[in-house]
Scaffold this motif. Sequence first.
Motif, mmCIF file in Angstrom:
data_model
loop_
_atom_site.group_PDB
_atom_site.id
_atom_site.type_symbol
_atom_site.label_atom_id
_atom_site.label_comp_id
_atom_site.label_asym_id
_atom_site.label_seq_id
_atom_site.Cartn_x
_atom_site.Cartn_y
_atom_site.Cartn_z
ATOM 1 N N ILE A 108 -13.437 -17.310 24.073
ATOM 2 C CA ILE A 108 -13.079 -17.200 25.199
ATOM 3 C C ILE A 108 -13.980 -17.644 25.987
ATOM 4 O O ILE A 108 -13.944 -18.522 27.143
ATOM 5 N N LEU A 109 -15.454 -17.210 26.069
ATOM 6 C CA LEU A 109 -16.348 -17.653 26.817
ATOM 7 C C LEU A 109 -16.639 -19.038 26.590
ATOM 8 O O LEU A 109 -17.282 -19.687 27.366
ATOM 9 N N LEU A 110 -16.529 -19.741 25.495
ATOM 10 C CA LEU A 110 -16.712 -21.136 25.270
ATOM 11 C C LEU A 110 -15.769 -21.837 26.290
ATOM 12 O O LEU A 110 -16.254 -23.024 26.912
ATOM 13 N N GLY A 111 -14.355 -21.641 26.224
ATOM 14 C CA GLY A 111 -13.765 -22.339 27.115
ATOM 15 C C GLY A 111 -13.881 -21.888 28.504
ATOM 16 O O GLY A 111 -13.945 -22.779 29.425
ATOM 17 N N TRP A 112 -14.288 -20.668 28.805
ATOM 18 C CA TRP A 112 -14.396 -20.140 30.293
ATOM 19 C C TRP A 112 -15.796 -21.009 30.753
ATOM 20 O O TRP A 112 -15.603 -21.288 31.994
ATOM 21 N N ASP A 113 -16.725 -20.982 30.066
ATOM 22 C CA ASP A 113 -18.092 -21.442 30.386
ATOM 23 C C ASP A 113 -17.458 -23.455 30.441
ATOM 24 O O ASP A 113 -18.509 -23.787 31.346
ATOM 25 N N GLY A 114 -17.039 -23.651 29.521
ATOM 26 C CA GLY A 114 -16.465 -25.047 29.646
ATOM 27 C C GLY A 114 -16.058 -25.547 30.941
ATOM 28 O O GLY A 114 -16.062 -26.364 31.464
ATOM 29 N N LEU A 115 -14.729 -24.644 31.374
ATOM 30 C CA LEU A 115 -14.314 -24.916 32.526
ATOM 31 C C LEU A 115 -15.246 -24.897 33.885
ATOM 32 O O LEU A 115 -15.123 -25.572 34.675
ATOM 33 N N GLY A 116 -16.088 -23.761 33.817
ATOM 34 C CA GLY A 116 -17.341 -23.698 34.799
ATOM 35 C C GLY A 116 -18.218 -25.021 34.975
ATOM 36 O O GLY A 116 -18.403 -25.467 36.051
ATOM 37 N N LEU A 117 -18.621 -25.511 33.647
ATOM 38 C CA LEU A 117 -19.544 -26.690 33.798
ATOM 39 C C LEU A 117 -18.832 -27.894 34.351
ATOM 40 O O LEU A 117 -19.120 -28.735 34.838
ATOM 41 N N VAL A 118 -17.436 -28.233 33.574
ATOM 42 C CA VAL A 118 -16.943 -29.455 34.033
ATOM 43 C C VAL A 118 -16.393 -29.534 35.410
ATOM 44 O O VAL A 118 -16.219 -30.518 36.053
ATOM 45 N N SER A 119 -15.844 -28.191 35.890
ATOM 46 C CA SER A 119 -15.315 -28.098 37.374
ATOM 47 C C SER A 119 -16.695 -28.464 38.241
ATOM 48 O O SER A 119 -16.529 -29.111 39.301
ATOM 49 N N TYR A 120 -17.872 -28.191 38.069
ATOM 50 C CA TYR A 120 -19.044 -28.373 38.671
ATOM 51 C C TYR A 120 -19.278 -30.003 38.645
ATOM 52 O O TYR A 120 -19.209 -30.521 39.645
ATOM 53 N N CYS A 121 -19.050 -30.627 37.593
ATOM 54 C CA CYS A 121 -19.186 -31.929 37.694
ATOM 55 C C CYS A 121 -18.160 -32.732 38.381
ATOM 56 O O CYS A 121 -18.343 -33.775 38.839
ATOM 57 N N LEU A 122 -16.817 -32.285 38.295
ATOM 58 C CA LEU A 122 -15.928 -32.729 39.037
ATOM 59 C C LEU A 122 -15.904 -32.578 40.449
ATOM 60 O O LEU A 122 -15.591 -33.343 41.263
ATOM 61 N N VAL A 123 -16.418 -31.362 40.907
ATOM 62 C CA VAL A 123 -16.709 -31.028 42.454
ATOM 63 C C VAL A 123 -17.720 -32.005 42.997
ATOM 64 O O VAL A 123 -17.542 -32.491 44.050
ATOM 65 N N ILE A 124 -18.600 -32.261 42.260
ATOM 66 C CA ILE A 124 -19.721 -33.446 42.682
ATOM 67 C C ILE A 124 -19.592 -34.589 42.497
ATOM 68 O O ILE A 124 -20.548 -35.498 42.587
ATOM 69 N N TYR A 125 -18.149 -34.928 42.147
ATOM 70 C CA TYR A 125 -18.095 -36.592 41.553
ATOM 71 C C TYR A 125 -18.164 -37.449 42.657
ATOM 72 O O TYR A 125 -18.754 -38.523 42.387
ATOM 73 N N PHE A 126 -17.923 -37.184 44.142
ATOM 74 C CA PHE A 126 -18.299 -37.916 45.097
ATOM 75 C C PHE A 126 -19.750 -37.602 45.501
ATOM 76 O O PHE A 126 -19.695 -36.468 46.065
ATOM 77 N N GLN A 127 -20.437 -38.344 45.127
ATOM 78 C CA GLN A 127 -21.970 -37.973 45.400
ATOM 79 C C GLN A 127 -22.449 -37.865 46.793
ATOM 80 O O GLN A 127 -23.186 -39.094 47.249
ATOM 81 N N ASN A 128 -22.145 -36.870 47.669
ATOM 82 C CA ASN A 128 -22.929 -36.529 48.833
ATOM 83 C C ASN A 128 -23.133 -35.176 48.990
ATOM 84 O O ASN A 128 -23.093 -34.396 48.033
#
Length: 570
Positions: A108-128
Amino acid sequence: MCLMSFYCLISISLSFFIMSFWFIMNDLILFLEWEIVSLNSMAVVMTVLLDWMSLLFMSFVLLISSLVIFYSKEYMSNDININRFIMLVLMFVLSMMMLIISPNLISILLGWDGLGLVSYCLVIYFQNIKSYNAGMLTALSNRIGDVALLLAIAWMLNYGSWNYIFYLEVMKSNFEMQLIGGLVMLAAMTKSAQIPFSSWLPAAMAAPTPVSALVHSSTLVTAGVYLLIRFNFLLVENWLGQLLLLLSGLTMFMAGLGANFEFDLKKIIALSTLSQLGLMMSILSMGYFKLAFFHLLTHALFKALLFMCAGAIIHNMDNCQDIRLMGGLSSEMPLTSTCFNVSNLALCGMPFLAGFYSKDLILEMVSLSFINKFSFFLYFFSTGLTVCYSFRLVYYTMTGTLNCGALNVLNDEGWIMLKGMLGLLFMSIIGGSLLSWMIFPTPVMICLPYYLKYLTLFVCILGGLMGYFMSVVSLYFVNKSFLNYLGSLFLGSMWFMPYISTYGLISFPLKLGKKVIVSFDQGWSEYLGAQNIYFKLMNLSQLNYLLHRNSLKIYLLSFMLWVIFLFILF
């Protein structure tokens, strides 16, 4: 790549849906264990839990993500890195799959941290700078939950296995397991943005709109609700459930109030997600985990559609998100407006749309349960607020004329986006009845007094009229809100939670950490430790090097120094 991903995901989704139907009919649960490596008495085991709940949820996640990827083909067509975007979305979905099928806290922690990491990458997708700030707030808020989950894993070492499925019955009476339950509840509250961790959810709107549609419907924010559905035994008849009921009720109330003061289209829908998450959490804390799961699925359908419609409107308005500059969209974009209004009515609980079957059932079960007056008030008043901001949104976007000064060519010619939306439109209409027949095959009689039975309908009608009335005479309410500026600011800014989160909870520890690093790690520990020892050893090694070079000058010089020293001494 978009089309290939779309066809793969939708075919897997259909197969999972048929499997879930088969599992419900035959009351099956499949528990698979794969021993990856065994060393003496230690075994590393990968465990998979397949039951009707995990299969049905995976089916819905894959359906929505496939339509979102199809929609992104046109929405993100000007992006030169669209394949990178699709890969990130697929990684996001894969992390969610890992979380859904895991009965084991480690996986569960693998999926949980995967969600956290990828969500960070997607939130900063428009680089400003705004995206970077939102991404940091999202990541740091979710880290609290990750740490809580790590502590729960460490505490479960006492029990010999991390497969929590084996201990659910023991958890009811055991205080230690209640402590683990408290840590899991904290993790779920950070992921599902309950008070006091609510500020990151509207900030995460900095991500592209297809990501918002995916995050706010079936993936990131629902991970916490799903985890608590699996741990639902812990919340019944103890202090954990009572605490969660209070906090989730307040979240629902706060988000409903905040959405009525907001003018950003995506933030209004984000606050509506927050309100619905509060509803799921609160009914879950009362022990009705099937109802929470039912609402989670129906909400996923109409919320994804709502975000996709908002994305199409923003796309046509040249990236303008202010609802005050919109208007008359029903005549300019009829198909998009139809989808938008259907999803809005489903959110309000309009009879026979998807949201009605779950919301009405939840509120009737609340009326039937033993519950205090404050929580009862929060449930029904928040439902009224939901209808209120939905009608306000429809008034500002659909009626009147376009308020934007510049020349905007509005049309419904984004056929790829429309096809993605029409798929979800169909599900938003029939999804509620279909799921109610699947999840609750045996009808249950809910016998209530006349006034309680109609209370839900009365609250919805009153909320809708209030929202419409406030919008029509908006100038009066704007003047009133300026007279009571602090009160309006408090209610409209999520009870000052974003300020507390950024300046208080995140800024202060980071500044303290900087001082500790400068004074200790880069200060005294360097002077007394590694750096100073390095310089001393380097100087001594240089002297040693000179002595070992066998230079005649050095030996003559040292001989003369010894002679002078002895002469002075004697």
